[in-house]
Design an enzyme around this catalytic site. Sequence first.
Site: not given
Length: 617
Positions: A116, A200, A235, A297
Site C-alpha cells: 500500500k 492514514e 471492513h 485481479r
Amino acid sequence: MIASLLVANRGEIACRVMRSARRMGIRTVAVHSDADAGALHVATADRAVAIGPALARDSYLRGDRIIAAALETGAEAIHPGYGFLSENAEFAQAVMDAGLIWVGPDPASITAMGLKDAAKARMAAAGVPVTPGYLGADQDDGHLAGQAAMIGYPVLIKAVAGGGGKGMRLVADPVEFADALASCRREAMASFGNDRVLIEKFITCPRHIEVQVFGDRLGNIVHLFERDCSLQRRHQKVIEEAPAPGMDEVTRAIVCRAAVDAARAVDYVGAGTVEFIADAREGLRADRIWFMEMNTRLQVEHPVTEAITGVDLVEWQLRVASGEPLPLRQEDLSIHGWAMEARLYAEDPARGFLPSIGRLDAFSIGDEVRVDTGVAQGGQIRPYYDPMIAKLIAHGATRDEARRKLAGALDRAVVWPLRTNAGFLVKALNHPDFAGGHMDTGLIARAGDALMPDPLPDAAALGRAAAELGGAGALAGFRLNGARQGRALVMVEGQAVEVDVAPREGEIFRPALARVLLSEHGQSWEVKPYRTTVAAAAAAAGDGAILAPMPGTIIAVHVAPGQSVIKGQKLVTLEAMKMEHGLIAPFDGVVEEMPFTQGAQVREGMLLARIIAGETP
C-alpha cells in the site's frame, strides 16, 4: 485464442470463469482438493485434477502442483480467479516461465500495487490524488505517533501488505495509539509476514468507490465506470452496486480518469479495480475522493459492472490474454440501468455471523436474478474455505427497481439446514438510509440489532405451516370437516408455539406430515407437530433413555435413582412455553439415572432419566 484453460480456484468464481470459457469453445480444467472431489466446479469442468489435502495451503496455494496439473492436461493458460494465488507475482511469473499464458496482469504490475505504501507513492507521482497520511520508511513507534499527531486524529493504522480488513486499526485518541500499533503489527505479521504500517487520515463519513479498469498489450486502457461498495460489515463488503448513488457526470469523469491514470502508471494489462475512499459529508465531490489501493485481479463484485455495461469481463480477460485488443473503445461503453449484488453466506447472524457448515439439503433461488454459485442442492459447505454459498445480482431500470428485485429474491431464498445471512441482507436492503442512497461504511454498525433477522417465523406463517401439517396431531380444538378456525401447537427451533390455524376456503387437509420446511424473509425453519415431537421423544425411550422433547425447566422430579417404577408412571415434569409436560416410564423397571434436580434448565434432546428393566435389588 486460448484453446484450453485451467482455473486455479474453486467455488463460484471457478464455475463462473468456466461458464464464459465454455461459451467461447475453450476446454476447461479444474483443480481440486481432496475435500472438493465432488464439488460443482469439478463437475462443471471438462477435466479435473486432484492437487492435495483439504487445507488450502496444501492444495489451492500450491502453485507448483497447479502448474504441473496444467502441463499434465495440456492446458495452455491459467486463470487464477480471485483470492488464493490471484495476486501472487511469484506464481504469475512461474506460470509464464513454464511456457503457459497467465490470465492476469504482468508480475511487475502486481508487485507495484502489492504494498500500500509503495503504491500510494507511485500514484502520487502519477498525479492521482491519495488520502492524506504517512507512507515513510521510518517505522519507529515514536516517529509513527508523531506523524499521527501531525495528520490529526482520528487516524487509521494499516498494514502495508494488508487486505480484507486485516491489519487495520482505527485510533481516535493519542492515548490509544501505542496499543493499537502493537496489535496491528502482530496481526499483520501473522497474516502477511510483514509488520510495516502506514498512517492514514480517517474519513468520518466514508464511501467506498471503486472503478473497473481494463488494459490490453497494445497500450489501450479503458474504464467501465464505478461501483459503490460502501455497505460493509467490519471492513467486509456486504452489498455492491453500480453505478454509485449520487455520482454526477463531472465527478464520474474525474474519478474514472484518475483510475485510468493509475492503471497506466503501472502499464496495466487485463482486469483490475482501482479503489477510492470518498469523504461523503456533503455528497460525492471530486476534491474529496482519494486513491486507496488497486486490486490486480477480477473482483468478487464484477457482475454488477457486467450488468450495466453488457460486457463479459471474463471473456475480455481471455481475449486480452490471447493477445487480442480490447473489444470496445471508451466511447463505445455506457451505463444501462442499475445493478446490485449481495453475497449469500452460510453464517449465523444470531451467533456473531459464525460460519454454518454442512450439507445443503434444500437450496433454491428464483430465476428473477442472476445467481453465481459454486454449490448445488445436496452439496457441502466445507470448514476449510470461505462459506459463500452464492452471489445474487439484480438489474433494473432504476436503483429502486434493482434493490427491490434483489430484496425479493433473498426474501424467497430457501436454504436448509444451514443458517445464512439472507434475512440480514433483506433488512439491510430495506433500511431507510440504504434505500434512499444515504449510506457510508458505518451504516451497518450504526443500525446494529435493527438488521438482525427475527428468531422465529411470524404467527401467520406458523399458522400456514400448521395447516400444512394437517392431521398429524398438531391441531387442538380443530375438526377436519367442522369449524373453519382452530388452534395448533407446533414445534419450531426447539420451542412449542401455539398458533391460530385458518385454512383457505375449500381447503382439505392432506394426510399427516412429519414436518414442514417454512421459509420467509430469507430464513428457513423446520416446523413439526408438537405431539409428534413428543411422541418421537417417547419412542426414543424404548431403550430406557428419557430425553427432553424441547428446551425447558425441570419443575418437579417424582422419582429417585434406584427406585422401582411401573410403565406409565410419571418421572419428571418439564415446563416449556408456560405448559407442563409429564414424562413417563416406558416400561416397568428401575431408575438408573436421574441427572437433573428441580429448577434445572435443559435443552432439547438432553437425557432426563434412564430406566432399566428389572426390579430393585
